[in-house]
Design a protein around this motif. Structure first.
Motif, short mmCIF file in Angstrom:
data_model
loop_
_atom_site.label_atom_id
_atom_site.label_comp_id
_atom_site.label_asym_id
_atom_site.label_seq_id
_atom_site.Cartn_x
_atom_site.Cartn_y
_atom_site.Cartn_z
N GLY A 129 0.81 -1.21 0.00
CA GLY A 129 0.00 0.00 0.00
C GLY A 129 0.84 1.26 0.00
O GLY A 129 0.92 1.97 1.00
N PHE A 130 1.49 1.57 -1.10
CA PHE A 130 2.26 2.81 -1.21
C PHE A 130 2.19 3.28 -2.65
O PHE A 130 1.81 2.54 -3.57
CB PHE A 130 3.72 2.59 -0.78
CG PHE A 130 4.50 1.65 -1.67
CD1 PHE A 130 5.32 2.15 -2.67
CD2 PHE A 130 4.42 0.27 -1.50
CE1 PHE A 130 6.03 1.29 -3.49
CE2 PHE A 130 5.13 -0.59 -2.30
CZ PHE A 130 5.95 -0.08 -3.30
N GLU A 131 2.55 4.54 -2.85
CA GLU A 131 2.51 5.15 -4.18
C GLU A 131 3.91 5.16 -4.78
O GLU A 131 4.76 5.94 -4.35
CB GLU A 131 1.98 6.59 -4.09
CG GLU A 131 1.93 7.30 -5.44
CD GLU A 131 1.59 8.77 -5.31
OE1 GLU A 131 1.54 9.45 -6.35
OE2 GLU A 131 1.38 9.23 -4.16
N PRO A 132 4.18 4.30 -5.75
CA PRO A 132 5.52 4.32 -6.37
C PRO A 132 5.77 5.66 -7.05
O PRO A 132 4.90 6.21 -7.72
CB PRO A 132 5.45 3.17 -7.39
CG PRO A 132 4.30 2.34 -6.96
CD PRO A 132 3.32 3.27 -6.33
N LEU A 133 6.96 6.18 -6.85
CA LEU A 133 7.31 7.49 -7.39
C LEU A 133 8.77 7.48 -7.80
O LEU A 133 9.63 6.97 -7.08
CB LEU A 133 7.07 8.57 -6.33
CG LEU A 133 6.84 10.01 -6.80
CD1 LEU A 133 5.55 10.09 -7.60
CD2 LEU A 133 6.76 10.95 -5.61
N SER A 134 9.06 8.04 -8.96
CA SER A 134 10.46 8.11 -9.40
C SER A 134 11.22 9.09 -8.52
O SER A 134 10.63 9.99 -7.91
CB SER A 134 10.54 8.53 -10.87
OG SER A 134 10.13 9.88 -11.02
N ALA B 6 9.27 8.12 2.99
CA ALA B 6 8.66 7.15 3.89
C ALA B 6 7.41 7.71 4.55
O ALA B 6 6.39 7.01 4.68
CB ALA B 6 9.68 6.72 4.94
N ARG B 7 7.47 8.99 4.98
CA ARG B 7 6.30 9.59 5.64
C ARG B 7 5.11 9.70 4.70
O ARG B 7 3.96 9.59 5.12
CB ARG B 7 6.66 10.98 6.18
CG ARG B 7 7.58 10.97 7.37
CD ARG B 7 7.58 12.34 8.05
NE ARG B 7 7.93 13.41 7.14
CZ ARG B 7 9.17 13.82 6.90
NH1 ARG B 7 10.19 13.22 7.51
NH2 ARG B 7 9.40 14.80 6.06
N HIS B 8 5.39 9.95 3.42
CA HIS B 8 4.31 10.12 2.45
C HIS B 8 4.02 8.84 1.66
O HIS B 8 3.38 8.88 0.62
CB HIS B 8 4.65 11.27 1.49
CG HIS B 8 4.62 12.62 2.14
ND1 HIS B 8 5.63 13.07 2.97
CD2 HIS B 8 3.68 13.61 2.12
CE1 HIS B 8 5.33 14.28 3.41
NE2 HIS B 8 4.17 14.62 2.91
N ARG B 9 4.55 7.70 2.16
CA ARG B 9 4.23 6.38 1.64
C ARG B 9 4.61 6.23 0.16
O ARG B 9 3.83 5.77 -0.65
CB ARG B 9 2.76 6.06 1.86
CG ARG B 9 2.32 6.19 3.32
CD ARG B 9 1.05 5.48 3.59
NE ARG B 9 1.24 4.03 3.52
CZ ARG B 9 0.25 3.14 3.67
NH1 ARG B 9 -0.98 3.56 3.87
NH2 ARG B 9 0.50 1.85 3.59
N HIS B 10 5.82 6.68 -0.15
CA HIS B 10 6.39 6.41 -1.46
C HIS B 10 7.40 5.28 -1.41
O HIS B 10 7.99 4.92 -2.42
CB HIS B 10 7.05 7.67 -2.04
CG HIS B 10 6.09 8.82 -2.19
ND1 HIS B 10 4.91 8.71 -2.87
CD2 HIS B 10 6.15 10.11 -1.73
CE1 HIS B 10 4.26 9.87 -2.83
NE2 HIS B 10 5.00 10.73 -2.15
N LEU B 11 7.63 4.74 -0.21
CA LEU B 11 8.48 3.57 -0.02
C LEU B 11 7.60 2.42 0.48
O LEU B 11 6.50 2.64 0.98
CB LEU B 11 9.60 3.84 0.99
CG LEU B 11 10.59 4.96 0.69
CD1 LEU B 11 11.62 5.05 1.80
CD2 LEU B 11 11.26 4.76 -0.65
N SER B 12 8.12 1.22 0.35
CA SER B 12 7.39 0.08 0.91
C SER B 12 7.20 0.29 2.41
O SER B 12 8.11 0.77 3.09
CB SER B 12 8.18 -1.21 0.66
OG SER B 12 8.39 -1.40 -0.74
N PRO B 13 6.01 -0.03 2.95
CA PRO B 13 5.72 0.28 4.35
C PRO B 13 6.73 -0.26 5.34
O PRO B 13 6.97 0.32 6.38
CB PRO B 13 4.33 -0.34 4.56
CG PRO B 13 3.73 -0.38 3.21
CD PRO B 13 4.85 -0.62 2.26
#
Length: 490
Positions: A72-77, A176-183
């Motif tokens: 449950g995270f948003e992948p981002l470059s 990590a705080r904005h959930r762009h990394l794996s939880p």
């Protein structure tokens, strides 16, 4: 097998459900479908059914107890992540433009590294092994110290490498705080233990001793002396020095200099910590001499102003200057990439037309003087601030007063070696205590002796000028009543 049973078997083999998670086979790839925090998520798992079942089971259990889901995270470059992080600093945290520029320059090295690594598509793909490879990349990198393309390049110093790694670590904390990394993934830069990287090739900090201080101030001309005497006696940052405004920042009658934020004029103190600095009598006399009754504009003006140049905004009030910044920023709509940058550009032109110095000019004048005293390796005016802090230490000035005189933030001081913590919150320094300790610390310094000598020279020159004026006035008066003198004169 009947036609209906075959269709049911085919449907059953292409999907299954575990709790709140449904798995779907699309082509040869399994996807999971579920809702988390009101949002529909459909992460890609892979071609293996057993792997999809294990992931679905784990996510279903996490959703049941309210924990962050595995996928449950948003992948981002990484370039997109960097842009969002800098935007947050500019518009949410309101960091200063110099701070944002430093962050952008530091993370540019990370972007250059990632561009050569084909497997780092998203920030979540960046692993501890990649962080170690990034350190090796920095160790082999040659850069221009001042950023100019024509400057001679050299390897990054250890301090620079540590700063880049700390900035990148902060960037991934944001991710990590904005959930762009794996939880459950760790910040890859934390595994480097950045604080334990030794600093072996840092540039040395040279503190001015009494002989160097005397030689430096002796080499100053009439315009340079008040400028650098103020830095010696107050430990001001160059940016604070050139943004002092009359009359609100200087009280010669009471003997105080006030370092104040000026956000509407595009400048703020580095730590946002305003402070009041007591002036010793010698410095008050020097400043009164160079101001000569002037009560508007910057305290220290451009060199050409001493030769008769009058800046366009010399007599403008504070409110007029702030309005001028707004008007000029509006006319620069096409020049800046953001409102903050346009305002900063407009403010720079207003300070210029006010007759103020630029920080780079202070550094140039400093380097001229250090070259004149055969110390060309001293190139940074902040060495005067280091010397001021060391002077306070040598004079046993109270740590709380040192903190206030230096303008360090409470957070910085609380985590420092003094360890006073909350004591700084409950302790309030009286102005007379601050003045007494600073005056005692400066009493034996060459700067004070040279200030007295400079004042005596100025007073002697002023007396000679007054004497010449009296002689001329007497001659004119005699000529007015004596025809022979008039005839002789003509």
């Amino acid at each position: 097998m009947t036609k209906e049973s075959r269709a049911h078997s085919r449907k059953k083999s292409t999907s299954f459900r575990i709790g709140k998670v449904r798995a779907l086979l699309r082509g040869r790839i399994w996807y999971l479908c579920y809702r988390e925090h009101g949002q529909r998520r459909q992460p890609r798992v892979g071609p293996d059914r057993d792997t999809a079942r294990q992931a679905a089971s784990q996510i279903a259990a996490q959703l049941e107890v309210g924990a962050p889901s595995l996928l449950g995270f948003e992948p981002l470059s990484i370039p997109e992540l960097r842009d969002r992080w800098l935007t947050q600093h500019e518009f949410v945290r309101r960091s200063s433009l110099p701070t944002i520029r430093r962050y952008r320059a530091a993370t540019e090295h990370l972007l250059n590294f990632v561009s050569g690594q084909g497997h780092l598509r998203y920030a979540s793909d960046f692993r501890p092994a990649d962080a170690e490879q990034f350190v090796r990349y920095l160790r082999l990198l040659n850069v221009a110290p001042n950023g100019h393309r024509c400057a001679r390049k050299r390897p990054l110093l250890d301090n620079g490498i540590v700063y880049i790694l700390e900035t990148c670590c902060t960037l991934f904390n944001y991710a990590a705080r904005h959930r762009h990394l794996s939880p459950y993934a760790e910040n890859p830069f934390r595994t480097l233990e950045i604080s334990r990287i030794p600093i072996e090739n840092a540039r040395p900090i040279d503190i001015f001793d009494e002989d160097t201080e005397r030689a430096f101030l002796d080499a100053c001309d009439h315009w340079q002396f008040p400028l650098f005497l103020t830095m010696f006696c107050l430990g001001l940052r160059p940016g604070e020095l050139v943004h002092l405004l009359l009359p609100e920042d200087l009280d010669l009658t009471g003997g105080w200099l006030h370092v104040r934020n000026k956000p509407k004029l595009g400048w703020q103190v580095k730590t946002r910590s305003e402070r009041d600095l007591p002036l010793i009598p010698e410095l008050v006399a020097v400043l009164r001499q160079i101001l000569a009754g002037r009560n508007s504009g910057p305290v220290f003006r451009q060199r050409r102003c001493s030769a008769g140049y009058e800046p366009p905004l010399a007599w403008s009030a504070r409110a007029q200057l702030e309005q001028e910044v707004v008007q000029r920023a509006r006319s620069m709509e096409c020049e800046g990439s953001s409102d903050q940058e346009r305002k900063a550009m407009a403010a720079e032109t207003v300070w210029r037309d006010l007759g103020a110095l630029q920080v780079d000019w202070v550094r140039i004048e400093f380097m001229k003087l250090t070259a004149a005293i055969l110390r060309p390796e001293l190139t940074a005016p902040k060495l005067l601030r280091h010397s001021f802090a060391t002077l306070l230490q040598d004079a046993n000035v109270d740590p709380l007063i040192r903190k206030e005189l230096m303008g360090h933030s409470t957070a910085e001081f609380s985590s420092s070696a003094q360890g006073l913590g909350m004591t700084t919150v409950y302790t309030h320094t009286r102005p007379e205590t601050k003045r007494r300790q600073l005056t005692a610390a400066l009493a034996v310094r060459p700067a004070v002796e040279l200030a007295r000598r400079w004042l005596s020279i100025e007073h002697h020159a002023a007396d000679e000028e007054m004497a010449i004026d009296r002689d001329v006035s007497t001659s004119v008066a005699v000529a007015a009543v004596d025809p022979l003198v008039i005839g002789g004169t003509l």
